[in-house]
Design a protein around this motif. Sequence first.
Motif, PDB file in Angstrom:
ATOM      1  N   GLY A 202       0.815  -1.210   0.000  1.00 16.48           N
ATOM      2  CA  GLY A 202       0.000   0.000   0.000  1.00 16.48           C
ATOM      3  C   GLY A 202       0.846   1.256   0.000  1.00 16.48           C
ATOM      4  N   PHE A 203       1.896   1.274   0.807  1.00 11.03           N
ATOM      5  CA  PHE A 203       2.807   2.419   0.838  1.00 11.03           C
ATOM      6  C   PHE A 203       3.459   2.632  -0.531  1.00 11.03           C
ATOM      7  CE2 PHE A 203       7.005   4.270   1.418  1.00 11.03           C
ATOM      8  CZ  PHE A 203       6.740   5.375   2.212  1.00 11.03           C
ATOM      9  N   ALA A 204       3.940   1.549  -1.138  1.00 10.34           N
ATOM     10  CA  ALA A 204       4.611   1.651  -2.437  1.00 10.34           C
ATOM     11  C   ALA A 204       3.648   2.113  -3.526  1.00 10.34           C
ATOM     12  CB  ALA A 204       5.226   0.304  -2.814  1.00 10.34           C
ATOM     13  N   PHE A 205       2.441   1.566  -3.551  1.00  8.89           N
ATOM     14  CA  PHE A 205       1.481   1.934  -4.583  1.00  8.89           C
ATOM     15  C   PHE A 205       1.029   3.385  -4.429  1.00  8.89           C
ATOM     16  CE2 PHE A 205       0.021  -2.778  -4.851  1.00  8.89           C
ATOM     17  CZ  PHE A 205       1.226  -3.093  -5.467  1.00  8.89           C
ATOM     18  N   GLY A 206       0.860   3.832  -3.187  1.00 13.49           N
ATOM     19  CA  GLY A 206       0.495   5.226  -2.968  1.00 13.49           C
ATOM     20  C   GLY A 206       1.559   6.172  -3.484  1.00 13.49           C
ATOM     21  N   LEU A 207       2.818   5.837  -3.247  1.00 13.15           N
ATOM     22  CA  LEU A 207       3.924   6.650  -3.747  1.00 13.15           C
ATOM     23  C   LEU A 207       3.930   6.693  -5.269  1.00 13.15           C
ATOM     24  CD1 LEU A 207       6.519   8.254  -3.223  1.00 13.15           C
ATOM     25  CD2 LEU A 207       7.756   6.090  -3.137  1.00 13.15           C
ATOM     26  N   LEU A 208       3.697   5.553  -5.913  1.00 12.79           N
ATOM     27  CA  LEU A 208       3.681   5.511  -7.374  1.00 12.79           C
ATOM     28  C   LEU A 208       2.555   6.370  -7.946  1.00 12.79           C
ATOM     29  CD1 LEU A 208       4.355   1.727  -8.087  1.00 12.79           C
ATOM     30  CD2 LEU A 208       5.855   3.638  -8.652  1.00 12.79           C
ATOM     31  N   ILE A 209       1.380   6.298  -7.362  1.00  9.36           N
ATOM     32  CA  ILE A 209       0.237   7.063  -7.874  1.00  9.36           C
ATOM     33  C   ILE A 209       0.519   8.555  -7.804  1.00  9.36           C
ATOM     34  CG2 ILE A 209      -2.178   7.667  -7.460  1.00  9.36           C
ATOM     35  CD1 ILE A 209      -2.582   4.764  -6.494  1.00  9.36           C
ATOM     36  N   VAL A 210       1.017   9.017  -6.665  1.00  6.56           N
ATOM     37  CA  VAL A 210       1.296  10.448  -6.513  1.00  6.56           C
ATOM     38  C   VAL A 210       2.413  10.886  -7.462  1.00  6.56           C
ATOM     39  CG1 VAL A 210       2.132  12.218  -4.931  1.00  6.56           C
ATOM     40  CG2 VAL A 210       0.509  10.513  -4.130  1.00  6.56           C
ATOM     41  N   LEU A 211       3.470  10.115  -7.529  1.00  2.00           N
ATOM     42  CA  LEU A 211       4.619  10.480  -8.364  1.00  2.00           C
ATOM     43  C   LEU A 211       4.219  10.597  -9.825  1.00  2.00           C
ATOM     44  CD1 LEU A 211       7.692  10.947  -8.524  1.00  2.00           C
ATOM     45  CD2 LEU A 211       7.961   8.472  -8.787  1.00  2.00           C
ATOM     46  N   ILE A 212       3.540   9.600 -10.350  1.00  2.00           N
ATOM     47  CA  ILE A 212       3.187   9.586 -11.775  1.00  2.00           C
ATOM     48  C   ILE A 212       2.111  10.612 -12.083  1.00  2.00           C
ATOM     49  CG2 ILE A 212       2.168   8.178 -13.608  1.00  2.00           C
ATOM     50  CD1 ILE A 212       3.578   5.757 -12.302  1.00  2.00           C
ATOM     51  N   SER A 213       1.096  10.702 -11.232  1.00  2.00           N
ATOM     52  CA  SER A 213      -0.026  11.606 -11.504  1.00  2.00           C
ATOM     53  C   SER A 213       0.389  13.066 -11.397  1.00  2.00           C
ATOM     54  CB  SER A 213      -1.175  11.309 -10.538  1.00  2.00           C
ATOM     55  OG  SER A 213      -1.617   9.979 -10.669  1.00  2.00           O
ATOM     56  N   CYS A 214       1.146  13.413 -10.360  1.00  2.00           N
ATOM     57  CA  CYS A 214       1.594  14.797 -10.220  1.00  2.00           C
ATOM     58  C   CYS A 214       2.565  15.171 -11.339  1.00  2.00           C
ATOM     59  CB  CYS A 214       2.243  15.006  -8.855  1.00  2.00           C
ATOM     60  SG  CYS A 214       1.077  14.953  -7.473  1.00  2.00           S
ATOM     61  N   HIS A 215       3.385  14.231 -11.774  1.00  2.00           N
ATOM     62  CA  HIS A 215       4.295  14.507 -12.888  1.00  2.00           C
ATOM     63  C   HIS A 215       3.511  14.842 -14.152  1.00  2.00           C
ATOM     64  CE1 HIS A 215       6.627  13.196 -16.461  1.00  2.00           C
ATOM     65  NE2 HIS A 215       7.584  13.886 -15.874  1.00  2.00           N
ATOM     66  N   GLN A 216       2.464  14.075 -14.430  1.00  2.00           N
ATOM     67  CA  GLN A 216       1.654  14.360 -15.613  1.00  2.00           C
ATOM     68  C   GLN A 216       0.967  15.711 -15.502  1.00  2.00           C
ATOM     69  OE1 GLN A 216       1.503  12.718 -18.436  1.00  2.00           O
ATOM     70  NE2 GLN A 216       2.907  11.131 -17.716  1.00  2.00           N
ATOM     71  N   GLY A 217       0.519  16.065 -14.296  1.00  3.87           N
ATOM     72  CA  GLY A 217      -0.107  17.362 -14.121  1.00  3.87           C
ATOM     73  C   GLY A 217       0.875  18.508 -14.286  1.00  3.87           C
ATOM     74  N   LEU A 218       2.053  18.379 -13.713  1.00  4.05           N
ATOM     75  CA  LEU A 218       3.048  19.444 -13.783  1.00  4.05           C
ATOM     76  C   LEU A 218       3.603  19.634 -15.185  1.00  4.05           C
ATOM     77  CD1 LEU A 218       4.979  18.658 -10.476  1.00  4.05           C
ATOM     78  CD2 LEU A 218       3.555  20.667 -10.905  1.00  4.05           C
ATOM     79  N   LYS A 219       3.552  18.600 -16.024  1.00  4.11           N
ATOM     80  CA  LYS A 219       4.072  18.664 -17.387  1.00  4.11           C
ATOM     81  C   LYS A 219       2.977  18.936 -18.430  1.00  4.11           C
ATOM     82  CE  LYS A 219       8.340  17.854 -16.313  1.00  4.11           C
ATOM     83  NZ  LYS A 219       9.383  18.872 -16.527  1.00  4.11           N
ATOM     84  N   ALA A 220       1.763  19.173 -17.990  1.00  3.09           N
ATOM     85  CA  ALA A 220       0.662  19.381 -18.925  1.00  3.09           C
ATOM     86  C   ALA A 220       0.878  20.644 -19.758  1.00  3.09           C
ATOM     87  CB  ALA A 220      -0.664  19.481 -18.170  1.00  3.09           C
ATOM     88  N   LYS A 221       0.432  20.600 -21.011  1.00  2.26           N
ATOM     89  CA  LYS A 221       0.528  21.744 -21.901  1.00  2.26           C
ATOM     90  C   LYS A 221      -0.548  21.620 -22.972  1.00  2.26           C
ATOM     91  CE  LYS A 221       4.172  19.430 -24.542  1.00  2.26           C
ATOM     92  NZ  LYS A 221       5.557  19.522 -25.054  1.00  2.26           N
ATOM     93  N   ASP A 222      -0.651  22.628 -23.830  1.00  4.69           N
ATOM     94  CA  ASP A 222      -1.604  22.639 -24.946  1.00  4.69           C
ATOM     95  C   ASP A 222      -3.055  22.682 -24.479  1.00  4.69           C
ATOM     96  OD1 ASP A 222       0.555  22.507 -26.685  1.00  4.69           O
ATOM     97  OD2 ASP A 222       0.515  20.306 -26.726  1.00  4.69           O
ATOM     98  N   GLY A 223      -3.306  23.375 -23.398  1.00  2.84           N
ATOM     99  CA  GLY A 223      -4.678  23.641 -22.987  1.00  2.84           C
ATOM    100  C   GLY A 223      -5.453  22.426 -22.532  1.00  2.84           C
ATOM    101  N   ALA A 224      -6.768  22.461 -22.804  1.00  2.00           N
ATOM    102  CA  ALA A 224      -7.661  21.395 -22.327  1.00  2.00           C
ATOM    103  C   ALA A 224      -7.299  20.039 -22.909  1.00  2.00           C
ATOM    104  CB  ALA A 224      -9.112  21.736 -22.661  1.00  2.00           C
ATOM    105  N   VAL A 225      -6.847  20.027 -24.154  1.00  2.00           N
ATOM    106  CA  VAL A 225      -6.458  18.757 -24.785  1.00  2.00           C
ATOM    107  C   VAL A 225      -5.294  18.138 -24.033  1.00  2.00           C
ATOM    108  CG1 VAL A 225      -5.554  17.691 -26.868  1.00  2.00           C
ATOM    109  CG2 VAL A 225      -7.315  19.460 -27.046  1.00  2.00           C
ATOM    110  N   GLY A 226      -4.305  18.947 -23.696  1.00  2.46           N
ATOM    111  CA  GLY A 226      -3.151  18.447 -22.966  1.00  2.46           C
ATOM    112  C   GLY A 226      -3.510  17.946 -21.586  1.00  2.46           C
ATOM    113  N   VAL A 227      -4.433  18.635 -20.919  1.00  2.34           N
ATOM    114  CA  VAL A 227      -4.881  18.185 -19.599  1.00  2.34           C
ATOM    115  C   VAL A 227      -5.570  16.832 -19.696  1.00  2.34           C
ATOM    116  CG1 VAL A 227      -6.406  18.689 -17.652  1.00  2.34           C
ATOM    117  CG2 VAL A 227      -5.065  20.524 -18.689  1.00  2.34           C
ATOM    118  N   GLY A 228      -6.421  16.687 -20.713  1.00  2.50           N
ATOM    119  CA  GLY A 228      -7.105  15.405 -20.901  1.00  2.50           C
ATOM    120  C   GLY A 228      -6.136  14.279 -21.201  1.00  2.50           C
ATOM    121  N   GLN A 229      -5.150  14.549 -22.042  1.00  2.42           N
ATOM    122  CA  GLN A 229      -4.150  13.524 -22.359  1.00  2.42           C
ATOM    123  C   GLN A 229      -3.316  13.174 -21.131  1.00  2.42           C
ATOM    124  OE1 GLN A 229      -2.056  15.410 -25.588  1.00  2.42           O
ATOM    125  NE2 GLN A 229      -3.473  14.636 -27.141  1.00  2.42           N
TER     126      GLN A 229
END
Length: 263
Positions: A202-229
């Motif tokens: 559970g600890f490991a999976f929680g770390l993976l979810i936050v790391l990957i999801s926040c990375h995708q959010g911080l790297k988002a670009k190209d407006g709404a399309v980029g956010v959706g992708q």
Amino acid sequence: MLLRALGRPAMDFINYLGELSVLCAQMAESMLIGKKRWYLFMQQIVEIGFKSQPVVIITGAFVGAVLAAQGLFQLSGLKMETMGGALVSVGMLRELGPALTGVMLAGRVGASMAAEIGTMRVTEQIDALRSMSVHPIDYLVAPRLTAMVISVPLLITEAAAFGIAASWVVGTQVFGVSEAWWAQHTRDHTALADIYISLIKGFAFGLLIVLISCHQGLKAKDGAVGVGQGTTRAMVYSSLAILITNFFLTMLLNLVFPIGLAG
């Protein structure tokens, strides 16, 4: 031509791992010396932990029920129906509880993180935070990380508990297995080692979810399309990372905590 076709994805993957490593180091620095934002942490506890309970409970209960039913169909031919409780207990704690809960949270919580942070990124709200001397990792990532690594092990334990309870109903009330023998075998074959494995995963999976999801959010670009992708990638990458990591953790942790290890 073949080397070029294979080399580009390999280089992209290595670059992606590098970006995750940098973010992981920033997260570690923020957790150690960054400003603690307890109000945001409590908000994330509610969002990640409390509001995820219904989907986790339903997932755990029905996985436990179907595992008991399928197991009893097989065990009945061997005259070992009373072992159904032990099968479900070990399976839910060591494997199905952590993996399925992690995948469900990757879809519910991980996608939400990526969408929220990605929207802030494309609307320049993250740049506004920097202009006010507020570190985005401290403000956006650290509270989510703390809340996730606390909530996920507890949610996995909850899913396993409801799965075991549902299996008892299926085994004793539907298939007519003796309640006393079902409970006895469940206790005899469930050890603290099973709980340790569940919490570590559970600890490991929680770390993976936050790391990957926040990375995708911080790297988002190209407006709404980029956010959706980015939201879609966060859910898919997190789920794949959980399933792959689960295999290696299973191989390692079963060497450290063999099945049946007494607590």
